[in-house]
Design a protein around this motif. Structure first.
Motif, PDB file in Angstrom:
ATOM      1  N   ARG A 114      15.989  26.501 -35.511  1.00 59.20           N
ATOM      2  CA  ARG A 114      15.521  26.502 -36.900  1.00 59.20           C
ATOM      3  C   ARG A 114      14.048  26.887 -37.022  1.00 59.20           C
ATOM      4  O   ARG A 114      13.617  27.396 -38.065  1.00 59.20           O
ATOM      5  CB  ARG A 114      15.752  25.100 -37.495  1.00 59.20           C
ATOM      6  N   ILE A 159      20.866  25.433 -39.428  1.00 58.73           N
ATOM      7  CA  ILE A 159      21.237  24.061 -39.090  1.00 58.73           C
ATOM      8  C   ILE A 159      22.375  23.575 -39.981  1.00 58.73           C
ATOM      9  O   ILE A 159      23.369  23.000 -39.510  1.00 58.73           O
ATOM     10  CB  ILE A 159      20.024  23.123 -39.195  1.00 58.73           C
ATOM     11  N   ASP A 176      25.957  22.409 -38.718  1.00 66.23           N
ATOM     12  CA  ASP A 176      26.354  21.019 -38.939  1.00 66.23           C
ATOM     13  C   ASP A 176      27.738  20.919 -39.578  1.00 66.23           C
ATOM     14  O   ASP A 176      28.538  20.039 -39.223  1.00 66.23           O
ATOM     15  CB  ASP A 176      25.329  20.313 -39.822  1.00 66.23           C
ATOM     16  N   ALA A 202      30.186  16.764 -32.215  1.00 61.51           N
ATOM     17  CA  ALA A 202      28.866  16.131 -32.270  1.00 61.51           C
ATOM     18  C   ALA A 202      28.371  15.699 -30.896  1.00 61.51           C
ATOM     19  O   ALA A 202      27.154  15.654 -30.660  1.00 61.51           O
ATOM     20  CB  ALA A 202      28.903  14.937 -33.222  1.00 61.51           C
ATOM     21  N   VAL A 214      25.926  18.166 -29.149  1.00 64.41           N
ATOM     22  CA  VAL A 214      24.700  18.578 -29.825  1.00 64.41           C
ATOM     23  C   VAL A 214      23.711  17.417 -29.876  1.00 64.41           C
ATOM     24  O   VAL A 214      24.083  16.276 -30.160  1.00 64.41           O
ATOM     25  CB  VAL A 214      25.011  19.072 -31.250  1.00 64.41           C
ATOM     26  N   HIS A 215      22.442  17.723 -29.595  1.00 66.21           N
ATOM     27  CA  HIS A 215      21.372  16.716 -29.598  1.00 66.21           C
ATOM     28  C   HIS A 215      20.353  17.081 -30.669  1.00 66.21           C
ATOM     29  O   HIS A 215      19.859  18.207 -30.725  1.00 66.21           O
ATOM     30  CB  HIS A 215      20.693  16.670 -28.230  1.00 66.21           C
ATOM     31  N   ASP A 216      20.039  16.114 -31.524  1.00 68.21           N
ATOM     32  CA  ASP A 216      19.126  16.337 -32.643  1.00 68.21           C
ATOM     33  C   ASP A 216      17.721  15.889 -32.249  1.00 68.21           C
ATOM     34  O   ASP A 216      17.177  14.943 -32.806  1.00 68.21           O
ATOM     35  CB  ASP A 216      19.613  15.555 -33.866  1.00 68.21           C
ATOM     36  N   GLY A 270      15.119  18.486 -31.268  1.00 73.03           N
ATOM     37  CA  GLY A 270      14.173  19.586 -31.262  1.00 73.03           C
ATOM     38  C   GLY A 270      13.990  20.192 -29.882  1.00 73.03           C
ATOM     39  O   GLY A 270      14.843  20.047 -28.992  1.00 73.03           O
ATOM     40  N   ARG A 317      10.540  19.719 -34.210  1.00 70.36           N
ATOM     41  CA  ARG A 317      11.515  18.656 -34.381  1.00 70.36           C
ATOM     42  C   ARG A 317      12.797  19.096 -35.083  1.00 70.36           C
ATOM     43  O   ARG A 317      13.812  18.402 -34.979  1.00 70.36           O
ATOM     44  CB  ARG A 317      10.884  17.506 -35.188  1.00 70.36           C
ATOM     45  N   ASP A 318      12.767  20.202 -35.800  1.00 74.62           N
ATOM     46  CA  ASP A 318      13.929  20.598 -36.596  1.00 74.62           C
ATOM     47  C   ASP A 318      15.067  21.230 -35.795  1.00 74.62           C
ATOM     48  O   ASP A 318      16.234  21.047 -36.162  1.00 74.62           O
ATOM     49  CB  ASP A 318      13.495  21.553 -37.707  1.00 74.62           C
ATOM     50  N   LYS A 364      18.015  21.995 -33.013  1.00 73.59           N
ATOM     51  CA  LYS A 364      18.943  21.163 -32.252  1.00 73.59           C
ATOM     52  C   LYS A 364      19.248  21.864 -30.936  1.00 73.59           C
ATOM     53  O   LYS A 364      19.071  23.075 -30.811  1.00 73.59           O
ATOM     54  CB  LYS A 364      20.223  20.914 -33.040  1.00 73.59           C
ATOM     55  N   SER A 365      19.692  21.094 -29.958  1.00 73.70           N
ATOM     56  CA  SER A 365      20.051  21.672 -28.669  1.00 73.70           C
ATOM     57  C   SER A 365      21.502  21.356 -28.356  1.00 73.70           C
ATOM     58  O   SER A 365      22.052  20.344 -28.800  1.00 73.70           O
ATOM     59  CB  SER A 365      19.138  21.153 -27.555  1.00 73.70           C
TER      60      SER A 365
END
Length: 414
Positions: A50, A117, A121, A130, A133-135, A137, A192-193, A195-196
């Motif tokens: 993002r 994102i 999502d 889910a 995926v890690h939120d 950053g 921080r925005d 995801k990995s």
């Protein structure tokens, strides 16, 4: 006709396009020579990026160009035999990377990046993915204080302008956040925005299972057999010849194999890249970290592995793997991140499909009815797959697109 739409290519862009088309009431066949998510979408740093509001441009500084000319850097390696083929493309890339034109590319890409994102999502929730995926950053790490200070100022300005969350990290804060990082890195910038993804290939497969669960059909087939016959498009598959009114070319770095015989001269080239998995010898990373000044990424993957992903290699698509960049970055990554033994028998080699103006090609082919393009995402295929699928499906089904698709049209190349 057997289907309303045939989507050629089961990477992240093709699978996402197939889901969005099936959602909108089209009967869709997804066709690939391999199972979903086993080519370019399989091997990458696993970032839904993002914060990538500025495309990767051609370097303009003389010092960087001289460094690349020596061909000893870790972030770029070029095969001299490929240069004649790449020369015109590189010249266009350099021209498009002038400040004003580069800013134009960033402007045109922003609607896609801003929605990446939210579009992921939605599919992640529907696909039950889910856990992949890690939120958290990702972190840009630096080796020199001057480079870090310059980046922190630019990052905070970009964050204010685009509503992004960013946190500067000095050496102590960096190691407090990621204890496994060594002393060779003096700090970083935590975006921080983004995801990995701990297994990009598994994420694509989960989206493909979602596609089949809503009535879509995946078929093994040969995209090069695409033909226009009697008002329909046909392709040969393991289930026989399929036909449809519309067909989408979403074959990533192999898209030219299909569009070139149809007369299109879109300047698509590949930047090759490698990855290898390692056993960590220290506390494993919790988020991907890029060693900015050396041009590689270390990312945590499933099964407690660290994936090292290299920068760009300019070589012909069919050239055997060299592994040169991976060999160059391994000592750096060992010191900075504590990578241990190799866990793969051979390095993975992938192809990143790129256009010289840093924009993908999304939309209708100008000279053939029912032919659609979705490729050339310039390092950000995983990031932009779902939002590309939405935009393309809106155009195919006649819905007003959520953003102006003209910057991505094929006609811009003549």
């Amino acid at each position: 006709m057997d289907f309303d739409v045939i989507v050629l290519g089961a990477g992240i862009v093709g699978v996402s396009s197939a889901v969005h088309l099936q959602d909108r009431g089209r009967r869709v066949a997804l066709v690939d020579r391999r199972a979903p998510g086993e080519e370019t979408s399989f091997g990458n740093a696993g970032l839904i990026e993002r914060s990538s509001i500025v495309p990767y441009g051609f370097p303009r500084s003389l010092a960087t160009l001289l460094r690349y000319a020596r061909n000893r850097s870790t972030d770029l390696y070029w095969d001299y035999k490929a240069l004649p083929s790449y020369a015109g493309w590189l010249m266009r890339y350099w021209w498009e990377s002038a400040p004003r034109r580069h800013a134009g590319a960033a402007h045109d890409m922003l609607p896609l990046i801003s929605a990446c994102i939210a579009e992921h999502d939605a599919l992640i929730a529907r696909a039950g993915a889910a856990h992949l995926v890690h939120d958290g950053g990702w972190i840009e790490a630096y080796r020199t204080q001057a480079a870090l200070d310059k980046k922190c100022a630019a990052a905070e300005a970009a964050a204010r302008e685009h509503g992004l969350r960013v946190e500067p990290l000095d050496a102590a804060a960096l190691r407090a956040r990621e204890p496994g990082i060594g002393e060779s890195l003096c700090g970083g910038v935590h975006w921080r925005d983004p995801k990995s993804v701990r297994s990009p290939g598994a994420l694509v497969k989960s989206y493909a299972r979602l596609f089949e669960s809503i009535g879509g059909v995946f078929v093994t087939g040969d995209a090069t057999t695409l033909r226009a016959e009697h008002g329909a498009w046909t392709v040969e598959t393991a289930s026989g010849r399929l036909s449809a009114r519309d067909v989408v070319i979403a074959l990533g770095p192999w898209s030219d194999i299909v569009f070139a015989p149809l007369g299109y001269r879109i300047p698509l080239r590949v930047k090759r890249g490698y990855h290898m998995h390692y056993r960590p010898t220290r506390v494993p990373l919790s988020v991907p970290v890029v060693d900015i000044e050396r041009g590689y990424v270390v990312a945590p993957m499933e099964d407690n592995r660290l994936r090292v992903t290299t920068g760009a290699e300019l070589a012909m698509r069919e050239t055997p793997p060299t592994g040169i960049q991976l060999a160059r970055v391994e000592p750096l990554a060992r010191a900075a991140f504590g990578i241990g033994e190799r866990l793969d028998a051979q390095p993975w080699l992938g192809m990143r499909p790129c256009t010289p103006d840093m924009r993908p090609v999304i939309g209708p082919a100008p000279w053939h009815s029912g032919l659609w393009f979705a490729f050339g995402h310039n390092h950000h295929g995983l990031t932009l797959g779902p939002v590309t699928g939405r935009l393309l499906a809106e155009m195919i089904t006649g819905v007003t697109p959520f953003t102006d698709p003209r910057p991505y049209r094929a006609e811009r190349f003549g």
